[in-house]
Design an enzyme around this catalytic site. Structure first.
Site, PDB file in Angstrom:
ATOM      1  N   GLU A 156      44.998 -15.165  12.457  1.00  0.00           N
ATOM      2  CA  GLU A 156      44.605 -13.741  11.886  1.00  0.00           C
ATOM      3  C   GLU A 156      44.255 -13.999  10.289  1.00  0.00           C
ATOM      4  O   GLU A 156      44.816 -13.374   9.500  1.00  0.00           O
ATOM      5  CB  GLU A 156      46.145 -13.140  11.981  1.00  0.00           C
ATOM      6  CG  GLU A 156      46.578 -12.936  13.199  1.00  0.00           C
ATOM      7  CD  GLU A 156      48.147 -12.229  13.289  1.00  0.00           C
ATOM      8  OE1 GLU A 156      48.528 -12.407  14.316  1.00  0.00           O
ATOM      9  OE2 GLU A 156      48.418 -11.879  12.172  1.00  0.00           O
ATOM     10  N   GLU A 261      48.318 -13.473  23.728  1.00  0.00           N
ATOM     11  CA  GLU A 261      49.456 -12.928  23.399  1.00  0.00           C
ATOM     12  C   GLU A 261      49.517 -11.434  24.163  1.00  0.00           C
ATOM     13  O   GLU A 261      49.816 -10.566  23.481  1.00  0.00           O
ATOM     14  CB  GLU A 261      49.663 -12.759  21.756  1.00  0.00           C
ATOM     15  CG  GLU A 261      49.575 -13.814  21.221  1.00  0.00           C
ATOM     16  CD  GLU A 261      49.881 -13.782  19.601  1.00  0.00           C
ATOM     17  OE1 GLU A 261      49.450 -14.791  18.718  1.00  0.00           O
ATOM     18  OE2 GLU A 261      50.233 -12.669  19.082  1.00  0.00           O
TER      19      GLU A 261
HETATM   20  O1  G3I Z   1      65.309 -16.330  12.658  1.00  0.00           O
HETATM   21  C1  G3I Z   1      65.675 -14.999  12.152  1.00  0.00           C
HETATM   22  C2  G3I Z   1      67.433 -15.092  12.189  1.00  0.00           C
HETATM   23  O2  G3I Z   1      67.894 -15.918  11.516  1.00  0.00           O
HETATM   24  C3  G3I Z   1      68.040 -13.825  11.671  1.00  0.00           C
HETATM   25  O3  G3I Z   1      69.440 -13.423  11.929  1.00  0.00           O
HETATM   26  C4  G3I Z   1      67.000 -12.488  12.286  1.00  0.00           C
HETATM   27  C5  G3I Z   1      67.486 -11.178  11.778  1.00  0.00           C
HETATM   28  O4  G3I Z   1      66.382 -10.546  11.510  1.00  0.00           O
HETATM   29  O5  G3I Z   1      65.601 -12.863  12.023  1.00  0.00           O
HETATM   30  C6  G3I Z   1      65.141 -13.875  12.714  1.00  0.00           C
HETATM   31  O6  G3I Z   1      63.954 -14.145  12.504  1.00  0.00           O
HETATM   32  C7  G3I Z   1      63.056 -12.984  13.161  1.00  0.00           C
HETATM   33  C8  G3I Z   1      62.055 -13.992  13.809  1.00  0.00           C
HETATM   34  O7  G3I Z   1      60.978 -13.273  14.637  1.00  0.00           O
HETATM   35  C9  G3I Z   1      62.812 -14.835  15.029  1.00  0.00           C
HETATM   36  O8  G3I Z   1      63.423 -14.168  15.887  1.00  0.00           O
HETATM   37  C10 G3I Z   1      62.211 -12.183  12.183  1.00  0.00           C
HETATM   38  O9  G3I Z   1      63.303 -11.389  11.559  1.00  0.00           O
HETATM   39  C11 G3I Z   1      61.272 -11.452  13.024  1.00  0.00           C
HETATM   40  O10 G3I Z   1      60.290 -10.705  12.009  1.00  0.00           O
HETATM   41  C12 G3I Z   1      60.454 -12.423  13.725  1.00  0.00           C
HETATM   42  O11 G3I Z   1      59.585 -11.664  14.691  1.00  0.00           O
HETATM   43  C13 G3I Z   1      58.166 -12.397  15.028  1.00  0.00           C
HETATM   44  C14 G3I Z   1      56.966 -12.090  14.411  1.00  0.00           C
HETATM   45  O12 G3I Z   1      56.109 -12.677  14.926  1.00  0.00           O
HETATM   46  C15 G3I Z   1      56.871 -12.089  12.935  1.00  0.00           C
HETATM   47  O13 G3I Z   1      56.022 -12.246  12.539  1.00  0.00           O
HETATM   48  C16 G3I Z   1      58.263 -12.081  16.432  1.00  0.00           C
HETATM   49  O14 G3I Z   1      59.481 -12.639  17.309  1.00  0.00           O
HETATM   50  C17 G3I Z   1      56.906 -12.716  17.265  1.00  0.00           C
HETATM   51  O15 G3I Z   1      57.100 -12.233  18.587  1.00  0.00           O
HETATM   52  C18 G3I Z   1      55.763 -12.317  16.234  1.00  0.00           C
HETATM   53  O16 G3I Z   1      54.600 -12.947  16.876  1.00  0.00           O
HETATM   54  C19 G3I Z   1      53.419 -12.574  16.338  1.00  0.00           C
HETATM   55  C20 G3I Z   1      52.559 -13.716  16.580  1.00  0.00           C
HETATM   56  O17 G3I Z   1      53.226 -15.100  15.961  1.00  0.00           O
HETATM   57  C21 G3I Z   1      51.098 -13.685  15.814  1.00  0.00           C
HETATM   58  N1  G3I Z   1      50.606 -12.466  16.617  1.00  0.00           N
HETATM   59  C22 G3I Z   1      51.380 -11.000  16.645  1.00  0.00           C
HETATM   60  C23 G3I Z   1      52.376 -11.661  17.012  1.00  0.00           C
HETATM   61  C24 G3I Z   1      53.423 -10.420  16.978  1.00  0.00           C
HETATM   62  O18 G3I Z   1      53.807  -9.853  15.758  1.00  0.00           O
END
Ligand code: G3I
Length: 373
Positions: A156, A261
Site C-alpha cells: 500500500e 485479500e
Molecule cells: O493484538 C492486539 C491485542 O493484543 C489487543 O488486545 C487487541 C485489542 O484491540 O488488538 C489486537 O491487535 C489487532 C490486530 O488486528 C490483531 O488482531 C489490532 O487492534 C487491529 O487493528 C488489527 O487489525 C488488522 C488490520 O490489518 C490492521 O491494520 C486486521 O486483523 C487485518 O485483517 C488487517 O489486514 C490488512 C492487511 O494487512 C493489508 N490490507 C488491508 C487489510 C485489512 O485492513
C-alpha cells in the site's frame, strides 16, 4: 438396466479411462489455474479453532498471515524480535504442504513508531532508516528462507490518485525505499517470490500509478515477481470488467498477478470513496448493520453471483493469475465485522459462522470445472 450400468463401468475401467469425479474442494476445482488460500489468525493454525483449521486443511493449498508477520508483532522493540506465532504459522504451513506467504515487510501501518524516530522522538536519517529496514528484512526473511515462498515486500505505497503515499518511509528515505526493500529481500532469499501488494488498483488513476511503479522497478532490474490485487470488493464495485482490465494491464509488464485479500462486503458502504485504508473508522449506526440475525436468501444468491463473476474473471487469466487468497476463513473472524464500522455482522466469505459452505461456495465450486478444466 443395472446390469448395463455395471458393464459400462467395467468397460470404462478396463479401458483405463477414469470416471471424472467432480472436485469437492476449492484447491482441486482450480488446481489447473491457480492456488487458493486464506489469511489465518493464530486460532486457525494452533489448534484452538478446530472447525476452521479443518476447513483450511481441506480446501486450501496456500496460506497468508493476517497479522503474525507484521513488523509490530515480530519486531516490537529495537533489537527485540518475537517469532513465536510466526514460527507456528510457518510450521502449520509446512506440515500441511501449503505455499506459504509472508505479509508484509514494509508498510505504513502496524509499524511501531520507534522504527522512524531517534531516542528523543525526532525522525531518524535516511541512512539510519535504510539500515533499520535492511536489518529487519534480513532477519525476518532469513529465518524463513526456503520455507516462505512469496513475500508482500511493500504494501500500500500509493494514494488513490496513483501518487506515492507520503508515509514515513517515503518522507525519510525517499522514493527508492521500495527498490531497496526488494533488493534486500532478494539478496536474503534469492528463491523467494517478491510482490508489490495494494488495494483499489482497479481504479484507473491508482492503477496507472502502480503500472508506472512496476515499469520503473522492472527497468532498473529490481527483482519483482508479481503484483497483489487485494480485492476487498463490494457487491457491485469494482466491476468484473475493471478487474479484467487490471489483470491484463499488469500481465503486459511480465509480472504475475495474485488476488491476495479477497472478500465481498455486502453491508451499506458508509464512506464517499471506495477504499481499504485501515485508518478509516465510521461511527456505528443500525442502518449500517441491516443483517444482525442472518442473511436473507436473496442476498445470499446475490453474493453467490458476485463470487461466480469474480472467479470467472480470475480463471479467464489462468496462468497469469497464480493465486487467489481470501482474507479470512469464515464470516465469524472477518476484519469486515469491525471495519470501517466496529461491531457489524458481515458475510464477506464463502463459509458462514458455523463453518458451513454458503451458496457462494457452491457457485464457485460449480464454476471450477467449466473454467479451469
Ligand atoms: O493484538 C492486539 C491485542 O493484543 C489487543 O488486545 C487487541 C485489542 O484491540 O488488538 C489486537 O491487535 C489487532 C490486530 O488486528 C490483531 O488482531 C489490532 O487492534 C487491529 O487493528 C488489527 O487489525 C488488522 C488490520 O490489518 C490492521 O491494520 C486486521 O486483523 C487485518 O485483517 C488487517 O489486514 C490488512 C492487511 O494487512 C493489508 N490490507 C488491508 C487489510 C485489512 O485492513
Amino acid at each position: 438396466m443395472r446390469r448395463f450400468l455395471f458393464l459400462a463401468v467395467i468397460l470404462l475401467i478396463s479401458s483405463g479411462r477414469t470416471i471424472a469425479q467432480s472436485p469437492t474442494t476449492l484447491k482441486d476445482a482450480y488446481k489447473s489455474c491457480f492456488t487458493i488460500g486464506a489469511a489465518l489468525n493464530p486460532a486457525q493454525f494452533t489448534g484452538q479453532d478446530q472447525v476452521e483449521e479443518a476447513i483450511v486443511k481441506q480446501q486450501f493449498n496456500t496460506i497468508s498471515p493476517e497479522n503474525v508477520l507484521k513488523w509490530e508483532v515480530v519486531h516490537p522493540q529495537p533489537g527485540a524480535y518475537d517469532f513465536a506465532q510466526a514460527d507456528k504459522y510457518v510450521e502449520f504451513g509446512q506440515q500441511n504442504r501449503m505455499f506459504i506467504i509472508g505479509h508484509n515487510l514494509v508498510w505504513h501501518s502496524q509499524t511501531p513508531k520507534w522504527v522512524f524516530e531517534d531516542g528523543k522522538g525526532n525522525p531518524v536519517s535516511r541512512k539510519v532508516l535504510s539500515r533499520r529496514m535492511r536489518d529487519h528484512i534480513e532477519k525476518v526473511v532469513a529465518r524463513y528462507k526456503g520455507r516462505i515462498g512469496g513475500w508482500d515486500v511493500v504494501n500500500e505505497a500509493l494514494n488513490e490518485d496513483g501518487t506515492l503515499r507520503q508515509s514515513p518511509w517515503m518522507k525519510i528515505i525517499g522514493e527508492d525505499y521500495i527498490e531497496k526493500a526488494f533488493r534486500y529481500a532478494h539478496k536474503t532469499d534469492p528463491q523467494a517470490q517478491l510482490y508489490y501488494n495494494d488495494y483499489s488498483l482497479e481504479n484507473e488513476a491508482k492503477r496507472k500509478g502502480a503500472l508506472e511503479l512496476v515499469r520503473k522497478l522492472k527497468a532498473k532490474g529490481v527483482p519483482i515477481t508479481g503484483v497483489g490485487l487485494q480485492d476487498h470488493v463490494n457487491l457491485d464495485s469494482p466491476t468484473a470488467d475493471q478487474i479484467d482490465t487490471t489483470i491484463s494491464e499488469f500481465g503486459k509488464l511480465d509480472v504475475k498477478v495474485m488476488i491476495t485479500e479477497l472478500d465481498v462486503d455486502l453491508l451499506p458502504w458508509p464512506a464517499s470513496n471506495q477504499t481499504a485504508d485501515v485508518s478509516l473508522s465510521v461511527a456505528a449506526d443500525p442502518k449500517l448493520n441491516p443483517y444482525p440475525n442472518g442473511l436473507p436468501d436473496e442476498v445470499q444468491q446475490t453474493l453467490a453471483k458476485r463470487y461466480a463473476d469474480l472467479f470467472g474473471v480470475y480463471a479467464k487469466h489462468c496462468g497469469l493469475v497464480t493465486r487467489v487468497t481470501f482474507w479470512g476463513v469464515t464470516d465469524k473472524d472477518s476484519w469486515k465485522n469491525d471495519w470501517p464500522v466496529k461491531g457489524r455482522t458481515n458475510y464477506p466469505l464463502l463459509f458462514d459462522r458455523e463453518g458451513q459452505p454458503k451458496p457462494a461456495f457452491n457457485a464457485v465450486m460449480q464454476l471450477g470445472p467449466k473454467v479451469a478444466p
